[in-house]
Design a protein around this motif. Structure first.
Motif, PDB file in Angstrom:
ATOM      1  N   PHE A   1       0.702  -1.295  -0.030  1.00 12.49           N
ATOM      2  CA  PHE A   1       0.053   0.053  -0.085  1.00 12.49           C
ATOM      3  C   PHE A   1       0.845   1.213  -0.038  1.00 12.49           C
ATOM      4  O   PHE A   1       0.302   2.370  -0.543  1.00 12.49           O
ATOM      5  N   ILE A   2       2.069   1.253   0.503  1.00 13.46           N
ATOM      6  CA  ILE A   2       2.872   2.328   0.668  1.00 13.46           C
ATOM      7  C   ILE A   2       3.539   2.653  -0.618  1.00 13.46           C
ATOM      8  O   ILE A   2       3.346   3.777  -1.060  1.00 13.46           O
ATOM      9  N   ILE A   3       3.796   1.324  -1.434  1.00 20.11           N
ATOM     10  CA  ILE A   3       4.198   1.660  -2.926  1.00 20.11           C
ATOM     11  C   ILE A   3       3.066   2.154  -3.537  1.00 20.11           C
ATOM     12  O   ILE A   3       3.392   3.398  -4.445  1.00 20.11           O
ATOM     13  N   ASP A   4       2.004   1.744  -3.687  1.00 18.13           N
ATOM     14  CA  ASP A   4       0.626   2.402  -4.348  1.00 18.13           C
ATOM     15  C   ASP A   4      -0.462   1.754  -3.856  1.00 18.13           C
ATOM     16  O   ASP A   4      -0.606   0.465  -3.770  1.00 18.13           O
ATOM     17  N   TRP A   5      -1.352   2.194  -3.478  1.00 17.87           N
ATOM     18  CA  TRP A   5      -2.748   1.712  -2.832  1.00 17.87           C
ATOM     19  C   TRP A   5      -3.413   1.166  -3.766  1.00 17.87           C
ATOM     20  O   TRP A   5      -4.146   0.148  -3.478  1.00 17.87           O
ATOM     21  N   HIS A   6      -3.384   1.347  -5.267  1.00 17.12           N
ATOM     22  CA  HIS A   6      -4.093   0.485  -6.059  1.00 17.12           C
ATOM     23  C   HIS A   6      -3.174  -0.952  -6.115  1.00 17.12           C
ATOM     24  O   HIS A   6      -3.962  -2.008  -6.167  1.00 17.12           O
ATOM     25  N   LEU A   7      -2.049  -0.946  -6.091  1.00 15.28           N
ATOM     26  CA  LEU A   7      -1.345  -2.119  -6.152  1.00 15.28           C
ATOM     27  C   LEU A   7      -1.446  -2.948  -4.830  1.00 15.28           C
ATOM     28  O   LEU A   7      -1.616  -4.099  -4.751  1.00 15.28           O
ATOM     29  N   GLY A   8      -1.679  -2.159  -3.765  1.00 17.15           N
ATOM     30  CA  GLY A   8      -1.842  -2.850  -2.224  1.00 17.15           C
ATOM     31  C   GLY A   8      -3.143  -3.622  -2.588  1.00 17.15           C
ATOM     32  O   GLY A   8      -3.340  -4.538  -1.988  1.00 17.15           O
ATOM     33  N   LEU A   9      -4.149  -2.873  -3.200  1.00 23.93           N
ATOM     34  CA  LEU A   9      -5.782  -3.650  -3.157  1.00 23.93           C
ATOM     35  C   LEU A   9      -5.622  -4.855  -3.994  1.00 23.93           C
ATOM     36  O   LEU A   9      -6.140  -5.721  -3.556  1.00 23.93           O
ATOM     37  N   LEU A  10      -4.766  -4.891  -5.250  1.00 22.55           N
ATOM     38  CA  LEU A  10      -4.519  -5.808  -6.173  1.00 22.55           C
ATOM     39  C   LEU A  10      -3.772  -7.210  -5.305  1.00 22.55           C
ATOM     40  O   LEU A  10      -4.290  -8.245  -5.447  1.00 22.55           O
ATOM     41  N   SER A  11      -2.800  -6.986  -4.547  1.00 22.97           N
ATOM     42  CA  SER A  11      -2.139  -7.734  -3.871  1.00 22.97           C
ATOM     43  C   SER A  11      -3.008  -8.527  -2.817  1.00 22.97           C
ATOM     44  O   SER A  11      -2.499  -9.574  -2.658  1.00 22.97           O
ATOM     45  N   ILE A  12      -3.908  -7.908  -2.273  1.00 24.07           N
ATOM     46  CA  ILE A  12      -4.736  -8.726  -1.236  1.00 24.07           C
ATOM     47  C   ILE A  12      -6.347  -8.879  -1.855  1.00 24.07           C
ATOM     48  O   ILE A  12      -7.228  -9.272  -1.141  1.00 24.07           O
ATOM     49  N   ALA A  13      -6.512  -8.784  -3.201  1.00 21.40           N
ATOM     50  CA  ALA A  13      -7.767  -9.015  -3.876  1.00 21.40           C
ATOM     51  C   ALA A  13      -8.644 -10.307  -3.429  1.00 21.40           C
ATOM     52  O   ALA A  13      -9.718 -10.265  -2.979  1.00 21.40           O
ATOM     53  N   MET A  14      -7.822 -11.378  -3.397  1.00 22.28           N
ATOM     54  CA  MET A  14      -8.355 -12.628  -3.127  1.00 22.28           C
ATOM     55  C   MET A  14      -8.542 -13.441  -1.801  1.00 22.28           C
ATOM     56  O   MET A  14      -8.723 -14.104  -1.796  1.00 22.28           O
ATOM     57  N   LEU A  15      -7.797 -12.405  -1.071  1.00 24.41           N
ATOM     58  CA  LEU A  15      -7.830 -12.881   0.418  1.00 24.41           C
ATOM     59  C   LEU A  15      -9.065 -12.854   1.312  1.00 24.41           C
ATOM     60  O   LEU A  15      -9.365 -14.016   1.748  1.00 24.41           O
ATOM     61  N   PRO A  16      -9.887 -12.118   0.972  1.00 27.43           N
ATOM     62  CA  PRO A  16     -11.359 -12.275   1.473  1.00 27.43           C
ATOM     63  C   PRO A  16     -12.003 -13.461   0.940  1.00 27.43           C
ATOM     64  O   PRO A  16     -12.671 -14.163   1.875  1.00 27.43           O
ATOM     65  N   VAL A  17     -11.816 -13.996  -0.206  1.00 26.59           N
ATOM     66  CA  VAL A  17     -12.408 -15.198  -0.790  1.00 26.59           C
ATOM     67  C   VAL A  17     -11.593 -16.408  -0.043  1.00 26.59           C
ATOM     68  O   VAL A  17     -12.313 -17.282   0.562  1.00 26.59           O
ATOM     69  N   PHE A  18     -10.287 -16.395   0.189  1.00 21.86           N
ATOM     70  CA  PHE A  18      -9.534 -17.326   0.824  1.00 21.86           C
ATOM     71  C   PHE A  18      -9.855 -17.462   2.266  1.00 21.86           C
ATOM     72  O   PHE A  18     -10.179 -18.454   2.794  1.00 21.86           O
ATOM     73  N   ILE A  19      -9.822 -16.325   2.897  1.00 24.86           N
ATOM     74  CA  ILE A  19     -10.076 -16.503   4.470  1.00 24.86           C
ATOM     75  C   ILE A  19     -11.729 -16.897   4.652  1.00 24.86           C
ATOM     76  O   ILE A  19     -11.628 -17.552   5.594  1.00 24.86           O
ATOM     77  N   GLY A  20     -12.589 -16.388   3.878  1.00 25.77           N
ATOM     78  CA  GLY A  20     -13.788 -16.564   4.246  1.00 25.77           C
ATOM     79  C   GLY A  20     -13.931 -18.238   3.994  1.00 25.77           C
ATOM     80  O   GLY A  20     -14.630 -18.652   4.851  1.00 25.77           O
ATOM     81  N   LEU A  21     -13.578 -18.816   2.879  1.00 27.21           N
ATOM     82  CA  LEU A  21     -13.600 -20.150   2.664  1.00 27.21           C
ATOM     83  C   LEU A  21     -12.977 -21.015   3.823  1.00 27.21           C
ATOM     84  O   LEU A  21     -13.343 -22.011   4.425  1.00 27.21           O
ATOM     85  N   GLN A  22     -11.722 -20.727   4.273  1.00 23.65           N
ATOM     86  CA  GLN A  22     -10.872 -21.091   5.421  1.00 23.65           C
ATOM     87  C   GLN A  22     -11.498 -20.953   6.956  1.00 23.65           C
ATOM     88  O   GLN A  22     -11.745 -22.176   7.720  1.00 23.65           O
ATOM     89  N   ALA A  23     -12.124 -19.876   6.955  1.00 23.58           N
ATOM     90  CA  ALA A  23     -12.909 -19.731   8.223  1.00 23.58           C
ATOM     91  C   ALA A  23     -14.244 -20.643   8.295  1.00 23.58           C
ATOM     92  O   ALA A  23     -14.437 -21.434   9.428  1.00 23.58           O
TER      93      ALA A  23
END
Length: 616
Positions: A184-206
């Motif tokens: 996110f420090i590099i660029d907030w757009h890139l920061g969002l892309l880097s964690i874009a699939m985490l909600p899906v992964f974390i939701g299924l794992q939870a």
């Protein structure tokens, strides 16, 4: 040793509720890890430092990319030389950063592995101490499969939790967080892309982990049942084959395995689908498509440069892998919790208590060294603990066994015969009352002194995986071969030993397998060599054929001479020639006297026993 502990260290209790079992497992694990909490904490600190340093290589890679990109567009030689120098300097710092990160991680793992070795030593010592002071009845109440799993398998299960989990989970928690922040420090757009699939992964794992604790606790209980039933079946395979009851005998193991398989599939079947979907969401192709594809569009728009896209793409690959590590460690934590519960339950087994020699007994006798072979039971009561509460086994038993006499205990199954007789050898201690040998409470005797006074031959001969010599001389390891041979001859087993290629050096269970009658006669030879003045016999011929019974009776005739003998009998024929008979019923003495006196009595059980003997 009283076996009493502070409430702080008392073992957790559970009643079959798997949520409660999971809670108990966590408490047991916390209790068990207490001696190594310091090294584990230090390992976590070093792991955290390693995770913080892990951001340095990504920062340096970003700067290196920017430098190379700017250098490639420059045409001046001096500028190129300066760029080359800066590149070398950045590469040097990159190597240093990697080295520091690996060094901190390595030292952290060394510390936690040393803690693991320390904990293993502590656990082994605790188990040995607890088992060595446990009443012998504790082993009868548990299959060897249960004990083996706790001592061997459960101790090994803690390795991952102690040696790896403290460091790996700390790194897995801090490293992705730090890397995501840097993205996110590099660029907030890139920061969002880097964690874009985490909600899906974390939701299924939870979703999959929601009931992991109780289910893991249930799985371990079922696995222990399968292990116990398997050992029981294997140990009894010889009897099973002899009597042709294979299908019936292995049904307990088959049912346990079937129930476990059904439970495991019902639990894990849906998890397979969820796991596949979650891993697909953070797979390399998906992450590269999102980050490189989205980054390329941002580069075209002039928001970011190529090195920044590449670094954030690498970060997007690192974050899910760290979360996978956390998931694996969570599973190890659940496994270790169940193992810790079993270990703690073993280390808190009921302990044989020791009477206070400075206090007068309830009968007014002061404890003193053994002065005779007389055995007294004074107001002895005992209860078993069951899931439905205590069940009385003996109530206010008062009997005296005179030196040099043979006393038989008879009574229906469950009347308390074995419980009463084996109290002399401290298979268990009475809840109230006393068992005295020569006026001395057995609880005041050291173990070695007690077993110099008392020996026993039970239905199931207990032999160790060692040479025949060592098995016979178990209570007298300094006995000479001549003494061992004399005892073996008296037990009518010497001729069988001579037929073996290695004779007394034959290792039971490795060089040869013995029949039930041979094992029983070796057990009798051990008792003859021990030559204890008090002897307990539990229907030593019950599980043998008629020919073998004759040999065992001959061996027993040598063994009982001039001793105080207590015989547990199930037939009148087995107690011919005894001096006294005690008839037990419902934990009480229903009748007592010589066989002739009981013949003249109206005791129903003795009448039925004698009638069966006459008819036979």
């Amino acid at each position: 040793m009283s076996g009493k502990h502070n409430d702080k260290d008392s073992p957790p209790e559970h009643e079959g509720d798997f949520k409660q079992l999971d809670k108990d497992s966590r408490g047991a694990l916390k209790m068990l890890l207490r001696p190594v909490s310091g090294p584990i904490f230090l390992g976590r600190v070093l792991g955290a430092l390693s995770a913080l340093v892990s951001i340095a290589p990504f920062i340096l890679l970003t700067e290196l990319g920017r430098l190379l990109l700017s250098g490639s567009s420059s045409t001046e030689q001096a500028s190129n030389e300066a760029t080359t120098h800066e590149v070398r300097e950045l590469v040097t710092w990159l190597i240093i950063a990697f080295s520091i990160q690996l060094f901190l991680y390595f030292v952290a793992l060394v510390i936690t592995h040393l803690a693991d070795e320390k904990l293993k030593s502590i656990i082994r010592n605790r188990i040995v101490a607890a088992v060595s002071r446990a009443p012998l009845s504790w082993f009868n109440d548990r299959s060897s499969g249960e004990v083996r799993k706790t001592i061997q398998d459960d101790s090994k299960t803690l390795h991952t939790l102690v040696a790896h989990a403290p460091v790996d989970t700390t790194v897995a928690m801090i490293s992705p967080t730090v890397l995501a922040i840097y993205a996110f420090i590099i660029d907030w757009h890139l920061g969002l892309l880097s964690i874009a699939m985490l909600p899906v992964f974390i939701g299924l794992q939870a979703t999959m982990m929601a009931s992991m604790g109780p289910k893991t606790a249930e799985m371990n209980e079922r696995l222990q049942e399968v292990s116990a039933r398997a050992v029981e079946f294997v140990e009894g395979i010889e009897v099973v084959k002899n009597f042709g009851i294979v299908g019936k005998a292995h049904s307990a193991y088959a049912n346990a395995a079937k129930n476990f398989s059904k439970f495991y599939w019902q639990w894990c079947g849906p998890l397979i689908t969820g796991s596949a979907l979650s891993m697909a969401a953070v797979s390399v192709p998906v992450l590269m498509f999102i980050n490189v594809g989205g980054g390329a569009l941002m580069v075209a728009a002039g928001w970011v440069n190529v090195p920044e896209v590449l670094v954030c793409s690498l970060i997007s690959l690192m974050i899910p892998q760290a979360l996978v590590v956390m998931g694996n460690m969570a599973w190890s934590y659940q496994q270790a919790g169940a193992a810790a519960l079993h270990i703690v339950e073993v280390t808190f087994t009921p302990q044989l208590s020791t009477a206070d020699p400075d206090t007068a007994s309830e009968t007014g006798k002061i404890l003193s060294p053994v002065s005779s072979d007389e055995v007294e039971f004074i107001d002895v009561s005992y209860s078993y603990t069951t899931e439905n509460g205590p069940v009385s086994a003996l109530e206010n038993i008062n009997i005296t066994l005179r030196p040099g006499t043979i006393t038989a205990l008879v009574g229906p199954s469950g009347s308390g015969k074995s419980t009463l007789a084996t109290m002399v050898a401290r298979f268990q201690d009475p809840d109230s009352g006393q068992v005295l040998i020569g006026g001395c409470d057995v609880r005041a005797l050291r173990t070695d002194e007690l077993y110099r006074q008392v020996s026993f031959v039970l239905q199931d001969a207990q032999l160790v995986r060692a040479s025949i010599r060592d098995n016979i001389a178990l209570a007298r390891p300094d006995a000479s071969d001549d003494e061992v041979e004399t005892a073996a001859r008296a037990a009518v087993i010497w001729e069988d030993i001579e037929l073996l290629e290695q004779g007394l050096d034959t290792v039971i269970g490795e060089d040869t397998e013995l029949s039930g009658g041979q094992r029983q006669r070796i057990s009798i030879a051990r008792a003859i060599l021990t030559d204890a003045p008090i002897l307990i016999l539990d229907e030593a011929t019950a599980a043998t054929d008629p020919d073998c019974q004759t040999e065992i009776q001959t061996a027993l005739s040598h063994l009982v001479q001039s001793k105080t003998v207590l015989v547990i009998a199930h037939s009148a024929a087995a107690i011919r020639g005894v001096d006294n008979v005690l008839v037990l019923g419902g934990g009480r003495i229903d009748a007592a006297g010589t066989p002739a006196e009981l013949d003249a009595s109206n005791n129903h059980y003795w009448y039925q026993l004698r009638k069966a003997d006459i008819n036979a």
